[in-house]
Design an enzyme around this catalytic site. Structure first.
Site, PDB file in Angstrom:
ATOM      1  N   ALA B   8     -11.086  20.404   7.079  1.00 52.91           N
ATOM      2  CA  ALA B   8      -9.889  19.563   6.943  1.00 52.91           C
ATOM      3  C   ALA B   8     -10.180  18.178   7.504  1.00 52.91           C
ATOM      4  O   ALA B   8     -10.801  18.045   8.552  1.00 52.91           O
ATOM      5  CB  ALA B   8      -8.712  20.183   7.695  1.00 52.91           C
ATOM      6  N   CYS B   9      -9.757  17.145   6.756  1.00 46.14           N
ATOM      7  CA  CYS B   9      -9.916  15.763   7.243  1.00 46.14           C
ATOM      8  C   CYS B   9      -8.598  15.021   7.020  1.00 46.14           C
ATOM      9  O   CYS B   9      -7.728  15.502   6.302  1.00 46.14           O
ATOM     10  CB  CYS B   9     -11.066  15.071   6.521  1.00 46.14           C
ATOM     11  N   PRO B  10      -8.419  13.861   7.636  1.00 40.57           N
ATOM     12  CA  PRO B  10      -7.108  13.201   7.622  1.00 40.57           C
ATOM     13  C   PRO B  10      -6.506  12.948   6.224  1.00 40.57           C
ATOM     14  O   PRO B  10      -5.341  13.260   5.998  1.00 40.57           O
ATOM     15  CB  PRO B  10      -7.356  11.881   8.347  1.00 40.57           C
ATOM     16  N   THR B  16     -13.113  16.790   3.157  1.00 41.04           N
ATOM     17  CA  THR B  16     -12.774  18.207   3.261  1.00 41.04           C
ATOM     18  C   THR B  16     -13.639  19.030   2.305  1.00 41.04           C
ATOM     19  O   THR B  16     -14.174  20.076   2.673  1.00 41.04           O
ATOM     20  CB  THR B  16     -11.281  18.406   2.890  1.00 41.04           C
TER      21      THR B  16
END
Lengths: 150, 137
Positions: B8-10, B16
């Site tokens: 998961a990334c921002p 991701t």
């Protein structure tokens, strides 16, 4: 939906003039803007640089994927630029970015566009795909390489 | 050895998925099974089942933000790192996960208790934890 629905020959630059990360992002954003994908370039770019501030999108392996999700984007698209000399994107592995993808996504984008972007991101992990892209010399060749993998 | 992971990334648009692909490829190369759930702009995909989590030897979390369902992994050995690390050096991360399973190395403090005492009571707690998470969904 295919990758060519967001990846257009008019958004490809085979030899970027930029010599910094900021210049590269601006150069590709100009392409996106000139082709009518943005409501407001400056406000879109604000989102892109906000994302950069969270952590560089230079992912290493000579690749950078700056991106912005913003209501100032009309339609999802990807601009692609090659830099022969390479651009410092502060990648964790210290490599210069030669393949740069600037992604523009509207706030209320549909999943199909996002799915294509996910596929493209996954493809970039594969060395063969990166090498094929590096060796392209024309817009047609870029489109061919992109198409062959999706 | 089997692993499960979450990336998961921002923004959840690119990293991701790159991290998921990198971990999957590295595991395949090294001869391990892995399933990676992505929590990105399209929500949760390739979601891990309770069975998959239970049968995994270790959990790899390549995340730059808080993820949903983190409590599913309580009691399991967890290797947590940033998304870009998974993209940059996936083989080293798989190797680290293998060491974590083999020697109990590098276990974060909050997981130590679950590792050391594998008695009935602990297992019971673990099951409750999983069901609790299921109910929340």
């Amino acid at each position: 939906m295919k990758i060519t629905d967001i990846f257009y020959p008019s958004l490809i630059k085979l030899n970027l003039n930029a010599s910094s990360k900021e210049e590269a992002i601006n150069e590709l954003a100009d392409l996106i803007d000139e082709n009518g994908f943005l409501f407001d370039k400056v406000l879109y770019l604000k989102e892109v640089f906000k994302r950069e501030a969270l952590g560089s999108t230079g992912v290493g392996m000579g690749v950078a994927i700056p991106h912005g999700k913003s209501k100032f984007v009309k339609e999802a698209c990807v601009a692609f630029g090659k830099s022969l000399k390479g651009i410092n994107f502060n990648s964790a592995d210290g490599s210069l970015a030669h393949l740069i993808f600037l992604i523009a996504v509207p706030e209320d984008t549909d999943n199909q566009h996002l799915k294509i972007l996910a596929t493209l991101s996954r493809m970039l992990i594969h060395q063969e795909f990166r090498e094929d892209l590096l060796q392209t010399n024309s817009l047609e060749e870029v489109m061919q390489v992109i198409n062959s993998q999706t | 050895m089997k692993f499960v992971g979450v990336t998961a990334c921002p923004t959840g648009i690119a990293h991701t998925y790159m991290a998921a692909e990198a971990l999957e490829e590295a595991a395949k190369e090294l001869g391990y099974e892995i399933k990676v759930e992505t929590q990105g702009s399209m929500g949760i995909e390739n979601e891990l089942t309770i069975e998959e989590i239970a049968s995994a030897d270790a959990i790899i979390l390549a995340v730059d933000m808080s993820i949903s369902g983190a409590d599913r992994f309580s009691g399991k050995p967890v290797l947590k790192l940033g998304v870009s690390e998974a993209i940059k050096n996936p083989s080293a991360i798989i190797a680290q996960a293998v060491r974590l399973v083999e020697k109990g190395e590098d276990i974060p403090e909050d997981n130590l208790s679950g590792e050391e005492t594998q008695n009935e009571e602990k297992n019971e707690e673990k099951r409750k934890g999983l069901f609790g998470w299921l109910k929340q969904k």
